[in-house]
Write an enzyme that holds these catalytic residues in place. Sequence first.
Site, PDB file in Angstrom:
ATOM      1  CG  ASP A 190     -11.988  -5.005  -0.364  1.00  0.00           C
ATOM      2  OD1 ASP A 190     -11.638  -4.341   0.629  1.00  0.00           O
ATOM      3  OD2 ASP A 190     -11.789  -4.629  -1.528  1.00  0.00           O
ATOM      4  CG  HIS A 267      -8.565  -2.907  -0.016  1.00  0.00           C
ATOM      5  ND1 HIS A 267      -9.757  -2.252   0.202  1.00  0.00           N
ATOM      6  CD2 HIS A 267      -7.815  -2.072  -0.771  1.00  0.00           C
ATOM      7  CE1 HIS A 267      -9.720  -1.071  -0.404  1.00  0.00           C
ATOM      8  NE2 HIS A 267      -8.548  -0.933  -1.000  1.00  0.00           N
ATOM      9  CD  GLU A 323      -7.915   2.390  -2.746  1.00  0.00           C
ATOM     10  OE1 GLU A 323      -8.280   3.540  -2.950  1.00  0.00           O
ATOM     11  OE2 GLU A 323      -8.700   1.453  -2.540  1.00  0.00           O
TER      12      GLU A 323
HETATM   13  C1  ACM Z   1      -9.295   0.196  -6.864  1.00  0.00           C
HETATM   14  O1  ACM Z   1     -10.224   0.790  -7.422  1.00  0.00           O
HETATM   15  N1  ACM Z   1      -9.058   0.387  -5.569  1.00  0.00           N
HETATM   16  C2  ACM Z   1      -8.415  -0.701  -7.578  1.00  0.00           C
END
Ligand code: ACM
Length: 746
Positions: A190, A267, A323
């Site tokens: 991430d 991410h 996201e």
């Molecule tokens: C998440 O909580 N972004 C999967």
Amino acid sequence: MKKFVILCGWLFAINMLVAQPASNPKASDLIPKPLNCIDKQGVFRLSSVQKIYAPIEFTEVALLLAEQLNLGNPVVKQNKGASIVFFKADEGENLGAEGYKLNISPDKISIYAFTRQGAIRALFTLIQLQLLQADITQIPCAEITDSPRFSYRGMHLDVSRNFFPVSFIKKYLDLMALYKYNTFHWHLTDGPGWRLEIKKYPELTSKAAFRTHNTWKEWWKSTRKYINEGSPNAYGGFYTQEDAKEIVAYAARRGITVIPEIEMPGHSEEVLAIYPELSCSGKPYQSGEYCIGNPETYTFLENVLVEVMAIFPSTYIHVGGDEANTKHWEQCDKCQKLKHEKGLKNEHELQSYLIKHMEKFLKAHGRKLLGWDEIIDGGLPEDATVMSWRGISGGIKAVQQNHDVVMTPGETYLDAYQSDPRTQPEAIGGFLPIKRVYDFEPVPQELTSDQARHILGTQANLWTEFMPTSYQVEYMAYPRALALAEVAWTPKENKNFEDFHRRLQAHYRLLQRKNVNYYRPSTFLTVTAQPDDIMQQDQISFQSEQYMPEIRFTLDGSAPVATSTLFEKPFYTSGKTEIKAAVFSDREMKGEVTNYTAEYHLAVGKKVVYNQLWSDSYPAQKEQTLTNGVKGSLTYSDKQWLGYLNDFDVTVDMENKQAISSVSVRFMHQPGPGVHLPSFVEIQFSDDGKNFTSFQKQTHDIRPDNPELIFKTFTFDCKHTGARYILIVAPNVMKGFMFVDEIAVY
Ligand code: ACM
């Protein structure tokens, strides 16, 4: 008076008893609750174990049992004379993939399982039962037949936002095994740091695993840069492939599958900072999304996945998918070219193109793709499994398209506050006390029983933005993970929170023995005021995280003392009543006084006209919300807080003209998740509902960036103004959410 004293003395004795958990908990104290379980008289003494026998397929399990019981190596090849015996159950006994039978009698323990997994679950039932005892040399007798409701029972851990050593991961797995979790979802990559050695791309760990600031919060507030391992201020770490293999083996021995997560296409700031050619701009520190139109992106990700698959034997490989910001793809020539070539309608379909490619790649290697629910948005790959995290709606959609789903909505996000946020270390937000976790039902009502089979289970998610240490991870995970363990294992009809709460008392000893920094139950009281239309009063009750606490309260504004009225059953209050209550033990107040104003006011049940509509995301009780007499709790997601993205503008119809002595309206302030107060609240009065006269405007002095959770009641002294209609307006200047729970009129 004498009678009163005797009564107090008696209750006192009861509380003394419950304050001390039983020293010899039984099988009926196990968590998760077994399918069938009968407590028997007597105990099995571990000192009597000379031999453990297991058929060949369970020999490894028997060795693990011996190790867990600190018995040296008593595992033998002959059943004769063994005091703990594993049996391979017949298929006809229907124990299933993870079921077992366990008979504990004073002279013998018999374990029956059809699979190795079943034998392991039985083993950890035994160990849990042992660790609940004050005297761990004995295990109480019982007969248990058990199997899980769901096949997927997961705990996730984000090791990117903070890095945790192998020793802690093992401890995390030990606890998971004790509570029958079978899947560890390891969030390895991430923006805040890449955490897995990839031999082909050494910079992923020499640089992308190290950042400029120690805590996630400091780094997030900074310019978010990475620096080389070894720099004086570098913070980070990574797991070598050997470390990861060691974890996989450690977990497998305990019946736990490790699913690695490699985030794509979003991410991924840390990757694109060191390999900027994989981003749309080609420059570092510009985006967190891979360029989908660049063939090198696919080469890189496939090379990474080849090494990942060599470490992790799990069927599932998690590719994130959550996201992603589509902005860069919209402005990128390569992405737009690919989009047009492939006839993709939008950037969600572009994202889907990459995910579908990866699904084929994984499938060609005998694996299956798992992703967060955004992978639905541009069209699901053929055999993908979905983790529904933005509520349950993604999960429902995926099931309706015949895909498997793991349900991980807000109720499973153990990064949320578990107690009053005003008393807790900083967390991500929300409010998720253990009861809300326990009450979570992974199978949505919308699904038929055939469709329900696609719900594989559930998972606790631990995102570590605000968990800089392993102590804080434990604090957030426990004891809530015990509640979710029961959600995942125990049939819905066998669940009961009161009984779980009772059993939980015995588990604190186990958690202490395992040195777990679990959250200790607070003495904070929750007050519930339930309006009763017939009585025209509120019915008051108290809830506590303490088990069977001695609660004393007053209704006259005075502080409660050891002789104040004892709360024994719900009681009624009229109009506006100030309630003060506290938990007592040994004649002493424990913790602080809880203050609550119950209000059965004149507007309860009155019609409200909404001149501006609430947000669809937080409809609470819709048009009833503001005059239903029920106040919101500490969280805006409790369906009593009405959410607004517009201005607030309502008219309350009191049905006839009357003298109004006061009007109050309550808002929430919690800037973390973007919840703000209006700049002011104004009330106006009218007799006919058309012509309104402004009565008063009130401002406030709470700064928008004050990070605290604050409840602000605007109260207007109306001096008995005669009116039928009350107009209340409150502008949403911050353009975030405003939340309102109740309008009280007297
Ligand atoms: C998440 O909580 N972004 C999967």
